[in-house]
Enzyme design. Structure first.
Site, PDB file in Angstrom:
ATOM      1  N   ASN A   8      -6.086  -2.827   2.711  1.00  0.00           N
ATOM      2  CA  ASN A   8      -5.954  -4.268   2.866  1.00  0.00           C
ATOM      3  C   ASN A   8      -7.334  -4.854   3.097  1.00  0.00           C
ATOM      4  OD1 ASN A   8      -3.164  -4.407   2.645  1.00  0.00           O
ATOM      5  ND2 ASN A   8      -2.807  -4.410   4.849  1.00  0.00           N
ATOM      6  N   ARG A  51       0.828  -1.214   0.000  1.00  0.00           N
ATOM      7  CA  ARG A  51       0.000   0.000   0.000  1.00  0.00           C
ATOM      8  C   ARG A  51       0.860   1.262   0.000  1.00  0.00           C
ATOM      9  NH1 ARG A  51      -3.338  -0.303   5.061  1.00  0.00           N
ATOM     10  NH2 ARG A  51      -1.426  -1.282   5.751  1.00  0.00           N
TER      11      ARG A  51
END
Length: 129
Positions: free
Chosen positions: A72, A54
């Site tokens: 996530n 990320r």
């Protein structure tokens, strides 16, 4: 992750054709003008959690000027949404499919169809928790 010279070449050829279409089309009535914005959602499968995926996604999006978010999931994937002009959007999609973070292992990426939008929904790119 399977990566081949042919897939990289294919993406580059697509970008060149888009650029030619943008240059050769008149600005009025052109749905693919350089200021036109597009959006799509994505989900990345593979080893993409616990490997700073990320964070690297946020960095790449900011470098390209792509707005949106990523998060996530409980299924071990990373989902998100992208907004940008077509060329940076396609560059970001290619990056998600082929690069990711150094420690990630991308098995596949699913994208929703790309749609044109009138304006940005996001101010930048953020990581949702």
């Amino acid at each position: 992750m399977v990566f081949s010279y042919k897939s990289d070449l294919f993406v580059k050829i697509q970008i060149i054709f888009i650029a030619i279409a943008l240059i050769s089309s008149p600005a009025t009535g052109n749905k693919m003008s350089s200021t036109a914005l597009y959006t799509c959602c994505f989900e990345v499968f593979g080893k993409v959690q616990g490997v700073f995926f990320r964070k690297y996604t946020e960095r790449k999006a900011n470098t390209l000027g792509v707005r949106g978010w990523c998060v996530n999931t409980i299924n071990g994937t990373v989902k998100g949404e992208l907004e940008a002009p077509l060329i940076p959007l396609n560059q970001m999609k290619h990056w998600l499919e082929t690069k990711g973070s150094p420690a990630s292992v991308i098995e596949r990426v699913e994208f929703t169809p790309t749609k044109q939008i009138e304006q940005y929904s996001f101010n930048g790119f953020v990581i949702k928790k």
